[in-house]
Structure formats: C-alpha cells, structure tokens
Design a protein around this motif. Structure first.
Motif, PDB file in Angstrom:
ATOM      1  N   ILE A  79      40.878  34.568  41.542  1.00  0.00           N
ATOM      2  CA  ILE A  79      42.221  34.591  40.985  1.00  0.00           C
ATOM      3  C   ILE A  79      43.188  34.015  42.008  1.00  0.00           C
ATOM      4  CG2 ILE A  79      44.084  36.102  40.156  1.00  0.00           C
ATOM      5  CD1 ILE A  79      41.872  37.997  39.134  1.00  0.00           C
ATOM      6  N   LEU A  80      43.859  32.934  41.655  1.00  0.00           N
ATOM      7  CA  LEU A  80      44.827  32.331  42.575  1.00  0.00           C
ATOM      8  C   LEU A  80      46.202  32.901  42.259  1.00  0.00           C
ATOM      9  CD1 LEU A  80      43.612  28.596  42.556  1.00  0.00           C
ATOM     10  CD2 LEU A  80      42.890  30.501  44.035  1.00  0.00           C
ATOM     11  N   GLY A  81      46.757  33.617  43.211  1.00  0.00           N
ATOM     12  CA  GLY A  81      48.053  34.271  43.016  1.00  0.00           C
ATOM     13  C   GLY A  81      47.898  35.777  43.011  1.00  0.00           C
ATOM     14  N   ASN A  82      48.666  36.463  43.867  1.00  0.00           N
ATOM     15  CA  ASN A  82      48.547  37.929  43.934  1.00  0.00           C
ATOM     16  C   ASN A  82      49.838  38.623  43.514  1.00  0.00           C
ATOM     17  OD1 ASN A  82      50.147  37.379  46.115  1.00  0.00           O
ATOM     18  ND2 ASN A  82      48.920  38.492  47.615  1.00  0.00           N
ATOM     19  N   GLY A  83      50.587  37.961  42.628  1.00  0.00           N
ATOM     20  CA  GLY A  83      51.752  38.611  42.019  1.00  0.00           C
ATOM     21  C   GLY A  83      51.291  39.496  40.871  1.00  0.00           C
ATOM     22  N   PRO A  84      52.228  39.958  40.046  1.00  0.00           N
ATOM     23  CA  PRO A  84      51.879  40.843  38.939  1.00  0.00           C
ATOM     24  C   PRO A  84      50.784  40.267  38.031  1.00  0.00           C
ATOM     25  CG  PRO A  84      54.254  40.592  39.087  1.00  0.00           C
ATOM     26  CD  PRO A  84      53.668  39.684  40.111  1.00  0.00           C
ATOM     27  N   THR A  85      50.831  38.974  37.751  1.00  0.00           N
ATOM     28  CA  THR A  85      49.834  38.369  36.860  1.00  0.00           C
ATOM     29  C   THR A  85      48.432  38.518  37.440  1.00  0.00           C
ATOM     30  OG1 THR A  85      51.511  36.730  36.290  1.00  0.00           O
ATOM     31  CG2 THR A  85      49.258  36.288  35.578  1.00  0.00           C
ATOM     32  N   GLY A  86      48.265  38.072  38.671  1.00  0.00           N
ATOM     33  CA  GLY A  86      46.956  38.122  39.317  1.00  0.00           C
ATOM     34  C   GLY A  86      46.441  39.545  39.438  1.00  0.00           C
ATOM     35  N   VAL A  87      47.337  40.452  39.778  1.00  0.00           N
ATOM     36  CA  VAL A  87      46.938  41.846  39.988  1.00  0.00           C
ATOM     37  C   VAL A  87      46.557  42.526  38.672  1.00  0.00           C
ATOM     38  CG1 VAL A  87      47.867  44.114  40.625  1.00  0.00           C
ATOM     39  CG2 VAL A  87      48.115  42.167  42.184  1.00  0.00           C
ATOM     40  N   VAL A  88      47.378  42.348  37.643  1.00  0.00           N
ATOM     41  CA  VAL A  88      47.068  42.968  36.344  1.00  0.00           C
ATOM     42  C   VAL A  88      45.753  42.404  35.791  1.00  0.00           C
ATOM     43  CG1 VAL A  88      47.820  43.172  33.922  1.00  0.00           C
ATOM     44  CG2 VAL A  88      49.458  43.566  35.770  1.00  0.00           C
ATOM     45  N   ALA A  89      45.562  41.095  35.936  1.00  0.00           N
ATOM     46  CA  ALA A  89      44.325  40.484  35.446  1.00  0.00           C
ATOM     47  C   ALA A  89      43.118  41.028  36.210  1.00  0.00           C
ATOM     48  CB  ALA A  89      44.407  38.961  35.568  1.00  0.00           C
ATOM     49  N   ALA A  90      43.242  41.107  37.531  1.00  0.00           N
ATOM     50  CA  ALA A  90      42.125  41.592  38.352  1.00  0.00           C
ATOM     51  C   ALA A  90      41.756  43.020  37.947  1.00  0.00           C
ATOM     52  CB  ALA A  90      42.502  41.538  39.835  1.00  0.00           C
TER      53      ALA A  90
ATOM     54  N   LEU B 196      37.757  31.197  36.885  1.00  0.00           N
ATOM     55  CA  LEU B 196      38.942  31.029  37.731  1.00  0.00           C
ATOM     56  C   LEU B 196      40.197  31.342  36.931  1.00  0.00           C
ATOM     57  CD1 LEU B 196      40.200  29.901  40.442  1.00  0.00           C
ATOM     58  CD2 LEU B 196      40.201  27.646  39.333  1.00  0.00           C
ATOM     59  N   LEU B 197      41.113  32.095  37.539  1.00  0.00           N
ATOM     60  CA  LEU B 197      42.421  32.327  36.914  1.00  0.00           C
ATOM     61  C   LEU B 197      43.518  31.707  37.786  1.00  0.00           C
ATOM     62  CD1 LEU B 197      44.255  33.647  34.746  1.00  0.00           C
ATOM     63  CD2 LEU B 197      44.369  35.666  36.225  1.00  0.00           C
ATOM     64  N   LEU B 198      44.339  30.875  37.167  1.00  0.00           N
ATOM     65  CA  LEU B 198      45.473  30.290  37.863  1.00  0.00           C
ATOM     66  C   LEU B 198      46.691  31.167  37.563  1.00  0.00           C
ATOM     67  CD1 LEU B 198      44.775  26.617  36.700  1.00  0.00           C
ATOM     68  CD2 LEU B 198      43.901  27.778  38.755  1.00  0.00           C
ATOM     69  N   ALA B 199      47.140  31.874  38.567  1.00  0.00           N
ATOM     70  CA  ALA B 199      48.270  32.805  38.395  1.00  0.00           C
ATOM     71  C   ALA B 199      49.225  32.612  39.558  1.00  0.00           C
ATOM     72  CB  ALA B 199      47.766  34.241  38.323  1.00  0.00           C
TER      73      ALA B 199
ATOM     74  N   ALA C 107      40.344  22.994  31.353  1.00  0.00           N
ATOM     75  CA  ALA C 107      39.109  22.892  32.141  1.00  0.00           C
ATOM     76  C   ALA C 107      38.196  24.078  31.802  1.00  0.00           C
ATOM     77  CB  ALA C 107      39.425  22.886  33.631  1.00  0.00           C
ATOM     78  N   PRO C 108      36.878  23.849  31.808  1.00  0.00           N
ATOM     79  CA  PRO C 108      35.963  24.936  31.443  1.00  0.00           C
ATOM     80  C   PRO C 108      36.017  26.101  32.435  1.00  0.00           C
ATOM     81  CG  PRO C 108      34.753  23.011  32.250  1.00  0.00           C
ATOM     82  CD  PRO C 108      36.177  22.588  32.083  1.00  0.00           C
ATOM     83  N   ASP C 109      35.999  27.303  31.906  1.00  0.00           N
ATOM     84  CA  ASP C 109      36.004  28.527  32.717  1.00  0.00           C
ATOM     85  C   ASP C 109      37.218  28.651  33.645  1.00  0.00           C
ATOM     86  OD1 ASP C 109      33.710  29.795  31.676  1.00  0.00           O
ATOM     87  OD2 ASP C 109      32.453  28.351  32.759  1.00  0.00           O
ATOM     88  N   VAL C 110      38.301  28.000  33.253  1.00  0.00           N
ATOM     89  CA  VAL C 110      39.546  28.149  34.015  1.00  0.00           C
ATOM     90  C   VAL C 110      40.628  28.651  33.063  1.00  0.00           C
ATOM     91  CG1 VAL C 110      41.284  27.048  35.469  1.00  0.00           C
ATOM     92  CG2 VAL C 110      38.897  26.241  35.546  1.00  0.00           C
ATOM     93  N   TRP C 111      41.200  29.797  33.406  1.00  0.00           N
ATOM     94  CA  TRP C 111      42.288  30.381  32.627  1.00  0.00           C
ATOM     95  C   TRP C 111      43.585  30.291  33.439  1.00  0.00           C
ATOM     96  CZ3 TRP C 111      37.304  31.804  32.272  1.00  0.00           C
ATOM     97  CH2 TRP C 111      36.766  32.138  31.009  1.00  0.00           C
ATOM     98  N   ALA C 112      44.699  30.449  32.765  1.00  0.00           N
ATOM     99  CA  ALA C 112      45.972  30.509  33.482  1.00  0.00           C
ATOM    100  C   ALA C 112      46.878  31.507  32.771  1.00  0.00           C
ATOM    101  CB  ALA C 112      46.635  29.137  33.535  1.00  0.00           C
ATOM    102  N   ALA C 113      47.748  32.154  33.532  1.00  0.00           N
ATOM    103  CA  ALA C 113      48.644  33.149  32.940  1.00  0.00           C
ATOM    104  C   ALA C 113      49.900  33.285  33.792  1.00  0.00           C
ATOM    105  CB  ALA C 113      47.937  34.505  32.835  1.00  0.00           C
ATOM    106  N   GLY C 114      50.974  33.731  33.151  1.00  0.00           N
ATOM    107  CA  GLY C 114      52.218  34.018  33.863  1.00  0.00           C
ATOM    108  C   GLY C 114      53.140  32.820  33.979  1.00  0.00           C
ATOM    109  N   ASP C 115      53.997  32.857  34.988  1.00  0.00           N
ATOM    110  CA  ASP C 115      55.066  31.869  35.169  1.00  0.00           C
ATOM    111  C   ASP C 115      54.580  30.427  35.280  1.00  0.00           C
ATOM    112  OD1 ASP C 115      56.513  34.188  35.462  1.00  0.00           O
ATOM    113  OD2 ASP C 115      57.606  33.520  37.245  1.00  0.00           O
ATOM    114  N   CYS C 116      53.320  30.214  35.692  1.00  0.00           N
ATOM    115  CA  CYS C 116      52.857  28.844  35.933  1.00  0.00           C
ATOM    116  C   CYS C 116      52.406  28.156  34.642  1.00  0.00           C
ATOM    117  CB  CYS C 116      51.741  28.811  36.987  1.00  0.00           C
ATOM    118  SG  CYS C 116      50.271  29.738  36.530  1.00  0.00           S
ATOM    119  N   THR C 117      52.445  28.883  33.518  1.00  0.00           N
ATOM    120  CA  THR C 117      51.949  28.299  32.272  1.00  0.00           C
ATOM    121  C   THR C 117      53.098  27.867  31.364  1.00  0.00           C
ATOM    122  OG1 THR C 117      51.984  30.377  31.025  1.00  0.00           O
ATOM    123  CG2 THR C 117      50.010  29.895  32.294  1.00  0.00           C
ATOM    124  N   GLU C 118      52.790  26.999  30.424  1.00  0.00           N
ATOM    125  CA  GLU C 118      53.700  26.815  29.295  1.00  0.00           C
ATOM    126  C   GLU C 118      52.940  27.206  28.043  1.00  0.00           C
ATOM    127  OE1 GLU C 118      54.632  22.569  30.168  1.00  0.00           O
ATOM    128  OE2 GLU C 118      53.974  22.232  28.113  1.00  0.00           O
TER     129      GLU C 118
END
Lengths: 158, 437
Positions: free
Chosen positions: B5-16, B101-104, B287-298
C-alpha cells in the motif's frame, strides 16, 4: 444476542423523560437540548417519534473519524466516542446519514448514543414502554437498519 | 499473498486494516514518505490552535496497533511502479515486489508559479512538518499573509489569527476567486463567513492575486543581529496584482492541492483529465492487480455522474473500504462519491452537500438571517433534495446526507413544507425517507 434500543413511536406521549434522563446521565443536568435522544413531534399527525443512533453496522461515523476516536464496544455493540481523542473536526457528523452524531459547541467534541454502557437511561426513564432495551433481533430499528443498507455506497456482493 | 500500500494516510490505513480483517495470513506493507507515525492532516488545524499535542494527530493511538495487526510500515517514497514485473522502486533504493498494490498517495499542495515561493518565509500548510514550520514563525505580533481562502485556508485562519491577534499582529487572507471557499459554499454563505471572519479581525482580500514575494533583507553593517531583528520587523515584501506592495513576516500558502501521482509516469496506470488516477467502481486502476483510493483518484460524482477528484476524508474512508475488500478477494462496489464538507471558522460552522450549487430544471429555497449568521439553502430536483448549504447549524446535519443519498421522494406536501421552512429537513427525513412518523 446483544440488546438494542427498541422504539415504538405509537406509545410515545412526548413527555421527554428520555431526553431528561439522557442529558442527566451524560451531562449531569436536566437539559433536553443536550440529549442524545430526541423526540420529534409532528403536529400534523400528532405523532411523537423518539430518535437516536441505531448503532448501525456500516458505522459511517467510526470509519470517517480521522483520528480513531470512535470505537465499537465489543460488549454492547455500541459505537462509542472517546472524548479525549476527538478533536472536534465534525467529519463524523456529516458522514452519518441519520444525523445522530452531533457536535456540542460547549465541549468542542461530538456526542452520540453509547447505550450508557449497556444500561440505557432513556429506556429506564420511559414511562410508557415506547423505548425499551431488548434483544437486538426484534427491534423496531430494523427499518432504519434496512435504510442503512440502501444508503451504503459500497455494495458487497461476495 | 503480499499487499503493498503506497501512502499511510487514512486511505492506506483503513484499507490495510480492512484487508487484515479478511485475510489473517497475508503480508501487508504500508509505505509512507514522512518521518512520522501515521497521522491525520485533518487534525493539523487543532494542533496549530494548541488544542491538541502532535500525538493527538495520530490516526491510531495504540503504539502496538501496527505490530498487533502485522501491518509493516516502511518509511520511503515510491519512485516508480513497474506493473508488468509487479514491483515498486522506493526512494531508499529498495525494490518492493507485490501481488496486489494499492495507490493511496493522496494529494500534494500546489504552489502558484510566482517569484519568491521558495523563500523560507513561504510555508505550505499540508504536513506535520509544515505545521511545525508555521508554529515556529507564529511569533508574537507577527504579520501573516495567507494565500488561499479555500477549505484549508479557512480552517486554519482561526489558529493563526488568534495567536497573532492577541499580540498586535495581523492576518491577511488573499484569494484569487471572487469569494471565500468558492468550491464549497454558495455566494451568500461565503459572504456570511467573510463577514464573520472580518469581525474576528481578519483582513480578507478576494479577487486578488499575489504576483511576487521578495525577501526584505536587513541592511548590513556593524549592527548586531539582535538590533537588526528588532528593527527589521517584516521579512518579506509581497506584490499584488493591482501593483501595490506590502510587508509581512511570513506567508502561508494554501492555494490548493492536486493528486500526488508523479511516481506513476510510465507505469501504465492511466491518469485522467482531472489529474487523478482513473478507477472503476471497484477501485481498480487500468493496471492488473493495482487499485487506487482516496484523494489521488478521480471517480464518479454520485450527484452528477461526472468525474471528480473528491479529496475529502469520508470519501477516502469509503473508497479505502471498497478497495480493501476487493484486494482481500471480495467484490465490493461503490455507487459514486458524495461531495460533503464541514468547516469551522472562528466557531461558525458551515456545511455543504451534494449538488449544492443546484441543477438545471431544479428549484431551491434559501433562508438567510444575516444578523444571527444563520443560513440554509436546499436544492431540489423534482421532489428530491439534491444539495444543501448550511451555516450556523450543526444539529442533525447528517440527515441531509441521508436525504440526498437515498434520493428520498418528499412528496408535494413535504417539499412545500421545506420550501416554507428548510430547517425542518429532519422532520422531512423522518417522514419521507424513514417512514417513522
């Protein structure tokens, strides 16, 4: 099975004993404005509706809290605010789609029903049995609970 | 299975945490580039005000939280992502392989391209390190210029103004837009917030642009540094669009944020027109097996169906729950994000929801009590509430989310009642939506 608040609005006379008991329990004073349970009066139908948190499983308030100030009490299932940790940002108050977690300007913190740790003062105070604390499997809050599912932005299909 | 998980803000932490609940044996690694324990930027205004200590900003307060859940924390910045080889290269040279992988990575502050922005007297307000830099410069009597009166600018005003105001200093806020919080508040609501802030002693300049910032270098010579500091009061000269120039001690830049996605160049992860990572309703990227969530997404706006970057805390949590559930092998979907914001400026609380600016073919009710600083505006489309702006009221405010997000039909009777008194939204909700009354 955990107990939860059962609300039968048809039995409510609007006496506000529940609001008094709640404010006394949590603030040490009789002030209905500070109560976590609120009786809504509908003049057109004459109906009175006691209303508070259902401790819903979605727990938007808990998930939205940026500082982990809301946790689930494992014994009662209540979502409980830790006042020491709460910074008063109010994000939970806009995230809860029931409007049952509220900001208290005096304390600079939020408050919500915590089931009084398992012995809710409102149910004890209600003279007509409109509010009772009973087995969670048959409460009148089911309607709000099913509404919660409708509100959920996240549909789980697996 | 290894989740990175890239990013340890609320998104990364809640997802983890969500992944851990469902996958007790998977490996979970969370990468964050700040030298801090995972914390919340939402708490920074309260730190600046002195209401909480730095530890009060932590996302999770139990020191053992991460080890108990076997969530590994790595301090580094992602430099690049290779979605074919499934690995992330980090700033410390390490290469992290992943299965999922999560992009957060959230947002980063945006600074306008103005001369002088790199001076030490110009600070952003985004990270804990920024907060420390601001606190260091908040000397008694300081004259402070704040660029930007958006959400962040408005939420930190109180801390800055109260600190310097008591000691003969001042806060000036300059905003390029024609009003404060233009992307969250109607013109009338903005006007109330402005009047309220001015009453609290803040100077507010809207439709105003900063064109340059120059260091105000103390004259040299044989004078002692103490003498120089005492006699050179302001440290920067700031030029404005109208040609005028004024001196300030320091400048806080709060001119907005944008998705932090620089490390994705060449990764094959698609970036959308709004500058955010493109995700589907399961928070999957291209991309396969790559998710994204939070402020970095549209992602899709629940109200309009259009794409938006919904950089708000509740949206981050919602998206993180969906992404986490899917990374753990579930099938969760989002029905779109709802805009919602709550702001407090000098004790005045303002909120907006959904399509607060209204829709074509819709109608509205607006009630203003300027003397009491009370305001409420509801936007309707047919007999549904689709948006709301409220100032000076907090009680049961969340029911507006309920009304909007369930698309509850008010019926003509309750719509008329709300048009007569929009403050009865709670009664309408109990009746029309919950059928409790």
């Amino acid at each position: 099975m955990m107990n939860s608040l059962h609300i039968d609005a048809s039995k409510c006379t609007g006496c506000l004993q529940c609001e008094m008991a709640c404010s006394y329990e949590n603030h040490g004073i009789f002030a209905t404005s500070k109560s976590r349970i609120k009786v809504f009066e509908f003049h057109s139908t004459g109906r009175k509706v006691p209303y508070t948190c259902t401790q819903c499983a979605e727990a938007w308030c808990m998930h939205a809290c940026p500082v982990g100030a809301i946790h689930e009490d494992k014994a009662t299932g209540a979502k409980v605010v830790n006042e020491t940790t709460c910074v008063g940002c109010k994000v939970c108050t806009i995230a809860c789609p029931f409007g049952t977690i509220n900001y208290v300007a005096d304390t600079g913190k939020v408050q919500k029903c915590d089931l009084c740790g398992g012995n809710p003062a409102c149910a004890e105070a209600c003279p007509t049995g409109a509010i009772t604390f009973v087995d969670a499997s048959w409460t009148g809050l089911d309607r709000m609970r099913s509404w919660a599912e409708k509100l959920d932005t996240t549909v789980k299909t697996a | 299975m290894k989740h990175v998980i890239l990013g340890n803000g609320p998104t990364g932490v809640v997802a983890a945490e969500n992944i851990r609940k469902q996958r007790p044996h998977d490996e979970i690694v969370v990468v964050g580039d700040e030298h801090e324990r995972p914390y919340s930027r939402m708490a920074i205004p309260y730190l600046l005000e002195g209401k909480i200590a730095e530890s009060g900003t932590l996302l999770r307060h139990d020191r053992n939280h991460w080890t108990e859940r076997r969530i590994g924390l790595v301090e580094a910045r992602a430099v690049s992502v290779d979605t074919d080889a499934r690995r992330v290269t980090l700033s410390n040279g390490e290469v992290l392989p992943y299965d999922r992988l999560l992009l957060a990575t959230g947002s980063k502050p945006v600074r306008p391209p103005i001369p002088g922005m790199s001076l030490p007297e110009v600070v952003s307000c985004w990270t804990l390190e920024d907060a420390r830099a601001i606190l260091e410069r908040l000397r008694p009597g300081a004259k402070v210029l704040q660029m930007g009166a958006g959400f962040i600018g408005c939420i930190i005003m109180e801390a800055i103004a109260n600190t310097v105001g008591k000691t003969g200093g001042s806060l000036t806020v300059v905003e390029m837009g024609d009003r404060m919080v233009p992307r969250m508040m109607t013109p009338k609501a903005s006007a109330l917030i402005r009047a309220w802030s001015e009453k609290a002693g803040v100077e507010v300049l809207t439709s105003t642009r900063v064109t340059a910032i120059e260091a105000n270098v103390p004259r040299g010579g044989l004078l002692s540094p103490v003498y120089k500091a005492k006699n050179t009061k302001e440290r920067v000269d700031v030029s404005f669009g109208d040609g005028s120039s004024r001196a300030f001690d320091f400048v806080i830049c709060a001119t907005g944020v944008a998705p932090a996605i620089d490390y994705l160049k060449g990764s094959g992860v698609e970036i959308g027109k709004l500058g955010g990572i493109v995700v589907d309703n399961r928070m999957r990227t291209t991309a396969p097996d790559v998710w994204a969530a939070g402020d970095c997404t549209e992602s899709t706006d629940f109200s309009t169906g259009e794409l938006m970057v919904n950089a708000i805390q509740p949206n981050a949590a919602d998206q993180a729950l969906v992404a986490g559930a899917n990374m753990a092998g579930g099938d969760a979907r989002t029905l779109g994000g709802l805009r919602m914001n709550v702001l407090e400026t000098f004790g005045l609380v303002s909120t907006s929801y959904g399509q607060w600016w209204g829709a074509e073919g819709g109608d509205h009710v607006e009630l203003v009590d300027e003397a009491a600083f009370h305001y409420i505006r509801l936007e309707f489309l047919g007999d549904r509430v689709i948006g709301a702006t409220v100032v000076g009221r907090t009680h049961h405010i969340g029911a507006l989310r309920g009304l909007i997000q369930t698309g509850a039909r008010l019926g003509s009777q309750w719509k008329e009642r709300l048009k007569a008194d929009p403050n009865r939204f709670m009664d309408a909700y109990l009746t029309a939506a919950l059928s409790l009354a």
